[in-house]
Design an enzyme around this catalytic site. Structure first.
Site, PDB file in Angstrom:
ATOM      1  N   ASP A 307       0.789  -1.104   0.004  1.00  0.00           N
ATOM      2  CA  ASP A 307       0.084   0.089  -0.042  1.00  0.00           C
ATOM      3  C   ASP A 307       0.752   1.197  -0.055  1.00  0.00           C
ATOM      4  O   ASP A 307       2.190   1.155   0.000  1.00  0.00           O
ATOM      5  CB  ASP A 307      -1.053   0.105   1.153  1.00  0.00           C
TER       6      ASP A 307
HETATM    7  C1  BGC Z   1      -5.279   3.074   0.390  1.00  0.00           C
HETATM    8  C2  BGC Z   1      -5.652   2.118  -0.737  1.00  0.00           C
HETATM    9  C3  BGC Z   1      -5.362   2.605  -2.201  1.00  0.00           C
HETATM   10  C4  BGC Z   1      -3.934   3.285  -2.443  1.00  0.00           C
HETATM   11  C5  BGC Z   1      -3.925   3.653  -3.676  1.00  0.00           C
HETATM   12  C6  BGC Z   1      -3.863   3.802  -0.062  1.00  0.00           C
HETATM   13  O1  BGC Z   1      -3.933   5.036   0.723  1.00  0.00           O
HETATM   14  O2  BGC Z   1      -5.046   2.520   1.521  1.00  0.00           O
HETATM   15  O3  BGC Z   1      -6.728   1.560  -0.619  1.00  0.00           O
HETATM   16  O4  BGC Z   1      -5.646   1.751  -3.029  1.00  0.00           O
HETATM   17  O5  BGC Z   1      -3.795   4.265  -1.605  1.00  0.00           O
HETATM   18  O6  BGC Z   1      -4.658   5.069  -3.982  1.00  0.00           O
END
Ligand code: BGC
Length: 743
Positions: A307
Site C-alpha cells: 500500500d
Molecule cells: C489506500 C489504498 C489505495 C491506495 C492507492 C492507499 O492509501 O489505503 O486503499 O488503493 O492508497 O490509492
C-alpha cells in the site's frame, strides 16, 4: 459438553482452492515469462517491482498535456518502472475525461514501445464504486450499500460495468474490492467494506470479481481486480485508520481470512497489503501472512503490491527497520512483490544495492518479477494494442445508469416507519433541512472524482441531491431550509405550513485517516437542529447519509420514520425520493449492527458471553433489519432430516409469503448455531441468503444447501474442523435442529 471427534478440512479446502483458481498461469505463459526473465538485467527486474504515482511523471499544473515526456522517459527507460498509479492533477488527483485517459495511456505505451524489452506498464487506479477517476462514469453505491442490497446480481453487474468503463478509458487494473470485514464502526473505511458478516462479504465480493473479470480478464471489456487490504487491516482496536489491530490467529482464520480465500478462488490476480499492523507485526513485514499463509496455504499465484508508501513506513513510522534500506529488505523478503513507493525511486535504488551485496537473493527478485510478468501476460498487456471499446455504447449507458439506480434503491434501509407515515403523498408540503439535504458528495463519499470525494463543484450537474429529487417528484411545496436552525422558535416558524419535515443528517465525505473520529456521536450542531425540528410536533423523517453509523438513538426514537442511506452513490437522491414517495418499495437490510451508543459495539454474530447476565445484543437496529411497504412471513422451515452424517450437505427449505398489499422483495436469511463446541461459537452466524420478489399474497418455497464447511470452525489447534453434535438452523422466528453424527 463438547465433542471429541474432529475432521480436518484444511487439505480439502486447499485442493478445492487450487482447482478453482482461474488465474493459474498456463504453460505458454510460464514459458514466455522464463524466456523474458532470462533476457532481463537486474535493473529491469527491479524496475518491474517499482510502482510510482502519476505525480512523478506529471507536467506542471495547467499544462495541456498532463504528462511531462522527459519524466516519463526517465521512469520507463531509466528506471524501467513496471507500474504507475493514480489520476493526473496533483496535489489533488482528479477525474479525467475518457479522452485524456486514452492519451495518458497511449503516451505511456509509446515509451514502453521504445524500451529494450518493451515490457508494458500495468496502470492501477482506485475504481472503488465505478470508474471513480473518469469523468461522467457510472458511480455506484459504495460497498456498504451494495452489501445492504443482499443482491449478488447487482454486485456482479457493478463489477461488469466498472470494468467496461475502465477499459473504455484504457485502464485495466482496479484496486478493488475491499475484502476487509467491517467489524469496527469507528474505522473511517467501514463504508468501503461489505459489512460485518463473513458470508455476506464473501458473496458480494466474489460476485463483483466475477462480473469484473469474467472468465478471462484480458477480454476487451474486462479488467483485473486487486483484493484489499490483506489482512486484518479493518479491525483497529482504537477505531482510527492505520493503527494496530490485535487479532489472534483463531480470529484471523475465522473472520478475516475467509473473504480473501474466497476472492482468491474467484480468480483475483493481485492483492494489496494491510497498511497497518496486526499483533505487533506491520502488514508489510509479515512473512507468515504474506508467504506462509497466502502462498503455501491459500495457493495465491498472483502478485502482491504494497500500500501507499508502506515499505518506507516500516522505517519512518513503525521503526521496525533501522533505515529505509532495511525496510526494503524486510518487506521484499516477507513477500511484497511490488512497491507502491510512490513518489521517488528510492525503492529501486535500495533494492538494487541489496541484491548487489547479496542481502536479497536474486531468486526472490526472479520470483516477484515472474509473478508480475505472469499477470501482465494473463491480462493481455503484451499483445499488440487493440482498438478500445467505443465510448458511446459502453460508457455511462442508459442501461448502466438504470442498474445503478436499482442498486441505489435496493441499498437504502427503511429502519423505522411509525404508523406508515411513509410513503408520502406527492401532494404533501415538505420542509427539507439538514447539512446533507442538498449535496451529492454526502451520498457518494470518498473516491468520487477526487480521493476525498469532497469537491462538490466537480460533481455532475445532472445528478440530483435529495432536495432536488424530492422537488422533482413533488406535487406539493418543497421548501429547503438552507441554514441550520438551532432554536425551537425558528424551527416552528420554518415548519408552520408543512405536513412533514425531511431532516437530512450524517457525515461529510472522507477517505482513510482524514476520516478518523473520536466518537460515533453525531456533531453537536446536527443534534441541535434535529432536536429543534423534533420539538415542532410535525412528523420528522430522518434520513442519514454517510459512511458510518453515527449515534441517533434519541432522535430516531422521536422521529416518525428513519431511513439509513449510507452512501447510495450518484443515483442516491432519486432513489431516496423513489422510496419516500412509494415509487419504490424499499428492501435494503443492514449489513452491520447499528449501535445504540458510541461504545456499545456488539456484533450480530456475538458469542454467548456477550448476551449473558446483564450483557445484551441491543443495537438500535440489528444486522439484517430493514422494513418495506409490504410485509413478509417465513414459515415451514424444514430440514431434509434431523440427523446427518459428517461430510453431508444439509438440505433445507422454508416458505416465504408476501402478506401485504403490494409486491416487493425480501431477503431470507439462514442462520446456524453449533450448540456446543470445543471453542465458543457465535449464537448465530449467517450461512445462506436468497432475495426474491413476490407479488402481494404470493408464497414461494426456497431451498438452501449448507455445505460441510458451513458447519466448520477453527478448532483448539487452529485448524478448521467440524465437530459432531447438535446444530440449530434459524430462519425468521423458526428454529430447526439436527444432529450431526460421526459416520
Ligand atoms: C489506500 C489504498 C489505495 C491506495 C492507492 C492507499 O492509501 O489505503 O486503499 O488503493 O492508497 O490509492
Amino acid at each position: 459438553m463438547y465433542r471429541k471427534f474432529i475432521i480436518f478440512l484444511g487439505p480439502l479446502f486447499l485442493l478445492l482452492g487450487c482447482a478453482l483458481n482461474t488465474v493459474q498461469s498456463n504453460n505458454e505463459i510460464d514459458f514466455k515469462v522464463k524466456q523474458l526473465l532470462s533476457e532481463m538485467s537486474l535493473e529491469e527486474k527491479i524496475g518491474q517491482m517499482t510502482q510510482i504515482d502519476f505525480s512523478v511523471i506529471a507536467a506542471e499544473l495547467n499544462s495541456e498535456n498532463p504528462i511531462d515526456q522527459r519524466k516519463l522517459e526517465d521512469a520507463i527507460l531509466k528506471y524501467h518502472v513496471g507500474s504507475i498509479l493514480n489520476a493526473p492533477q496533483t496535489p489533488n488527483n482528479q477525474a479525467q475525461t475518457v479522452a485524456v485517459w486514452r492519451n495518458v495511456l497511449s503516451s505511456i505505451q509509446a515509451v514502453t514501445g521504445q524500451s529494450r524489452l518493451k515490457i508494458p506498464v500495468i496502470y492501477g487506479i482506485d475504481a472503488i464504486h465505478g470508474a471513480t477517476y473518469t469523468k461522467n462514469s457510472v458511480l455506484f453505491p459504495q460497498a456498504i450499500n451494495m452489501a445492504a442490497t443482499f443482491n449478488t446480481d447487482l454486485s456482479f453487474k457493478e463489477g461488469e460495468i466498472t470494468a467496461r468503463e475502465l477499459r473504455v478509458a484504457g485502464l485495466q487494473w482496479n484496486f478493488s474490492p475491499v475484502m476487509d470485514l467491517g467489524r469496527q464502526p469507528l474505522w473511517p473505511r467501514l463504508w468501503e467494506t461489505y459489512g460485518e458478516d463473513v458470508h455476506l462479504a464473501t458473496a458480494m465480493g466474489t460476485s463483483y470479481i466475477e462480473g469484473h473479470q469474467g472468465d478471462d480478464f484480458s477480454a476487451p471489456n474486462k479488467a483485473l481486480t486487486c483484493l484489499k487490504h490483506y489482512v486484518g487491516y479493518s479491525f483497529p482496536i482504537n477505531g482510527k485508520d492505520r493503527t494496530p489491530a490485535w487479532i489472534g490467529e483463531r480470529m484471523l482464520r475465522e473472520y478475516f481470512l475467509p473473504t480473501f480465500e474466497a476472492a482468491i478462488k474467484a480468480g483475483s490476480p493481485t492483492i494489496m497489503v494491510n497498511s497497518a499492523e496486526v499483533d505487533g507485526i506491520p502488514g508489510h513485514a509479515n512473512y507468515q501472512y504474506l508467504t506462509t499463509i497466502l502462498r503455501d496455504e491459500l495457493g495465491f499465484k498472483g502478485f502482491t503490491v504494497s500500500d501507499w508508501e508502506d515499505i518506507k513506513r516500516l522505517y519512518t513510522r513503525d521503526k521496525l527497520a533501522a533505515n529505509e534500506k532495511e525496510a526494503v529488505k524486510v518487506a521484499v523478503m516477507a513477500g511484497v512483490d511490488m512497491s507502491m513507493v510512490p513518489f521517488d525511486y528510492s525503492f529501486y535504488d535500495l533494492l538494487l544495492e541489496l541484491v548487489n551485496t547479496g542481502e536479497v537473493p536474486l531468486a526472490r527478485i526472479d520470483q516477484a518479477v515472474a509473478r508480475i510478468l505472469t499477470v501482465k501476460y494473463q491480462a493481455g498487456l503484451f499483445n499488440p494494442p487493440k482498438p478500445l471499446l467505443p465510448e458511446a455504447e459502453n460508457f455511462a449507458t442508459e442501461l448502466a445508469t438504470d442498474t445503478n439506480r436499482q442498486a441505489a434503491r435496493e441499498s437504502i434501509i427503511l429502519a423505522k416507519n411509525d404508523q406508515h407515515i411513509l410513503p408520502l403523498k406527492k401532494s404533501a408540503n415538505i420542509l427539507i433541512a439538514g447539512p446533507n439535504a442538498n449535496l451529492l458528495s454526502v451520498m457518494n463519499g470518498g473516491w468520487t472524482l477526487t480521493w476525498q470525494g469532497d469537491n462538490e463543484s466537480l460533481y455532475p450537474k445532472d445528478k440530483l441531491t435529495i432536495y432536488k429529487a424530492l422537488q422533482n417528484k413533488s406535487l406539493g411545496k418543497v421548501t429547503y431550509l438552507e441554514n441550520s436552525v438551532l432554536d425551537k422558535q425558528a424551527a416552528l416558524e420554518a415548519s408552520k405550513n408543512v405536513d412533514v419535515i425531511v431532516l437530512c443528517l450524517g457525515e461529510k465525505p472522507y477517505t482513510e485517516t482524514v476520516g478518523n473520529i473520536g466518537s460515533l456521536n453525531l456533531e453537536a450542531t446536527q443534534i441541535k437542529l434535529a432536536n429543534a425540528m423534533l420539538a415542532t410536533g410535525k412528523p420528522v423523517i430522518l434520513i442519514m447519509t454517510g459512511g458510518r453509523p453515527r449515534i441517533i438513538t434519541e432522535q430516531a426514537d422521536l422521529a416518525s420514520a428513519v431511513i439509513l442511506g449510507f452512501l447510495p452513490g450518484m443515483e442516491g437522491g432519486e432513489a431516496i425520493a423513489d422510496i419516500l414517495y412509494g415509487d419504490y418499495n424499499p428492501n435494503g437490510k443492514l449489513p452491520i449492527s447499528y449501535p445504540r451508543d458510541t461504545n456499545d459495539i456488539v456484533l450480530y454474530d456475538h458469542k454467548p458471553i456477550e448476551t449473558y447476565e446483564s450483557n445484551t445484543y441491543h443495537p438500535l437496529y440489528a444486522f439484517g433489519h430493514g422494513l418495506g411497504y409490504t410485509s413478509f412471513k417465513t414459515s415451514d422451515l424444514k430440514l431434509a432430516s434431523d440427523k446427518f452424517n459428517m461430510g453431508d450437505s444439509i438440505e433445507l427449505s422454508v416458505a416465504v409469503k408476501n402478506t401485504g398489499l403490494i409486491s416487493g422483495k425480501e431477503t431470507v436469511l439462514v442462520y446456524l448455531n453449533d450448540v456446543a463446541a470445543s471453542v465458543t461459537r457465535p449464537s448465530r452466524q449467517l450461512k445462506a441468503f436468497k432475495k426474491v420478489e413476490l407479488a402481494a399474497g404470493q408464497k414461494q418455497t426456497l431451498h438452501f444447501t449448507l455445505k460441510p464447511e458451513d458447519l466448520s470452525f477453527i478448532g483448539v489447534d487452529l485448524k478448521r474442523i467440524i465437530e459432531p453434535g447438535e446444530f440449530k438452523v434459524m430462519v425468521g422466528h423458526e428454529t430447526a435442529t439436527f444432529m450431526l453424527n460421526k459416520p
